[in-house]
Write an enzyme that holds these catalytic residues in place. Structure first.
Site, PDB file in Angstrom:
ATOM      1  N   TYR A  86     -14.133  -1.989  48.997  1.00 47.03           N
ATOM      2  CA  TYR A  86     -13.641  -2.536  47.727  1.00 47.03           C
ATOM      3  C   TYR A  86     -14.743  -3.301  47.015  1.00 47.03           C
ATOM      4  CZ  TYR A  86     -10.986  -5.294  44.381  1.00 47.03           C
ATOM      5  OH  TYR A  86     -10.535  -5.878  43.231  1.00 47.03           O
ATOM      6  N   ASN A  94       0.591   0.700  33.235  1.00 47.27           N
ATOM      7  CA  ASN A  94       2.049   0.697  33.378  1.00 47.27           C
ATOM      8  C   ASN A  94       2.569  -0.525  34.131  1.00 47.27           C
ATOM      9  OD1 ASN A  94       0.726   2.256  35.617  1.00 47.27           O
ATOM     10  ND2 ASN A  94       2.774   2.098  36.511  1.00 47.27           N
ATOM     11  N   GLY A  99      -2.729  -4.754  33.298  1.00 44.79           N
ATOM     12  CA  GLY A  99      -2.916  -3.697  32.311  1.00 44.79           C
ATOM     13  C   GLY A  99      -1.777  -3.656  31.312  1.00 44.79           C
TER      14      GLY A  99
END
Length: 362
Positions: free
Chosen positions: A266, A90, A94
């Protein structure tokens, strides 16, 4: 760095870089802090600033930003009839990936009859591109993205997927199976970066749970949908150069025993490489836990890729890249991954641990 880097994609580059080029050129032009803007403009008007100097400044700015923008995908592959699942589509890279794949329709010639001159004309038409499924955790934001992508050519739909919930992952996969959707390309794009310590619904550390375990389960559940149609299929994992500082601790994967390190967490969550890629340092919402919005939106963007530029290697892997022993790509070319990510023994052990944690056999 191939020859195409210098000869192709300039139209896309200049359309994307207008803001960055303007700011950097102004900074280069007015770098004399002892002179006012009015004084520098006057010097230029009367010949005090040479045209050669202006050209050199412009070339320097373009060269720097072209290098930072990285490789551009030049593939003309068409995806008509193919279904693509993109997680976290969204926003950011992406969404730009979805936009590109929607546009990849097949060209064909069609006879069109015009009543105005009563003549038959042969015209070149474009069939719809890929069927893209935006797999997102926020349906309102995903629906807004879907509406903005409606005119791009292919079919675009929204489905709920929260990677921090294994129940949501199973529900998403079950929906595709129920609707008999054949998946040709799976792009594991969603992720969270360097957030404060949080846990998923199952109690996993958020970055490992979302970036790796959620996608691990999703990929395994969708494998039957990618095999049954007998056509070529691709799985693309959007990873990060941050994996270079990763170190998988099998005994304390979620920082239950040692102090939480968001940077290390991460790096660990992006270390598993299977046809994987580093999109580059991209100006996107992924860095929301690191810098203020002002710093991110107006200053840091000058040194980072735009989301469209950041999506190029994902599109390259989805349409053009061929399997390589490294299985890791960066700037639309073969990249280099940490040796540990290619350690078959470690990969097997981590696979078994991941399968156990997500209860893959249930």
């Amino acid at each position: 760095m191939c020859w195409a880097f210098f000869t192709e994609g300039w139209g896309l580059f200049f359309s994307e870089e207008l803001y960055n080029l303007s700011v950097l050129f102004s900074a280069a032009l007015f770098s004399d802090r002892n002179a006012s803007v009015a004084a520098l403009l006057w010097q230029y008007l009367v010949g005090g600033v040479s045209v050669t100097g202006l050209l050199w400044s412009a070339l320097w700015v373009v060269a720097v930003r072209r290098y930072l923008a990285g490789g551009l995908c030049t593939s003309t592959a068409r995806l008509t009839g193919q279904t693509v699942v993109i997680t976290g589509a969204n926003v950011g890279i992406g969404k730009e990936t979805a936009r590109d794949l929607l546009r990849r329709g097949e060209s064909y010639k069609k006879l069109l009859y015009y009543f105005k001159d009563k003549q038959v004309h042969l015209a070149c038409c474009l069939s719809p591109g890929a069927h893209v499924i935006l797999a997102c955790r926020s349906l309102p934001k995903a629906e807004e993205a879907r509406r903005s992508l409606l005119g791009e050519g292919g079919k675009v739909e929204v489905r709920l997927l929260d990677l921090s919930s294994l129940q949501s992952v199973r529900g998403f996969a079950a929906g595709l199976v129920k609707d008999n959707i054949k998946v040709h390309i799976l792009i594991n794009n969603a992720g969270v970066m360097m957030c404060p310590y949080m846990e998923t619904q199952e109690g996993f550390e958020m970055q490992m749970g979302t970036n790796h375990l959620g996608h691990f389960l999703l990929t395994n559940l969708l494998l039957p949908q990618m095999k049954q149609h007998g056509e070529p299929a691709r799985i693309i994992n959007v990873s990060s150069l941050g994996h270079l500082s990763g170190e998988i601790d099998m005994d304390d994967l979620f920082f239950k025993k040692k102090p939480y390190d968001k940077v290390q967490a991460y790096a660990n969550s992006t270390q598993i490489q299977v046809f994987s890629l580093h999109p580059g340092s991209v100006h996107s919402a992924l860095g929301r836990h690191i810098l203020s919005s002002v710093m991110n939106d107006y200053i840091l963007c000058l040194a980072l890729k735009t989301t469209l530029e950041g999506a190029q290697t994902t599109v390259y892997c989805a349409t053009q890249a061929k399997q390589h022993s490294e299985m890791y790509f960066s700037d639309c070319a073969v990249g280099w991954a940490l040796y540990a990510s290619k350690d078959e023994r470690l990969a097997e052990d981590f696979w078994k641990l991941s399968a156990q944690l997500v209860k893959l056999d249930e």
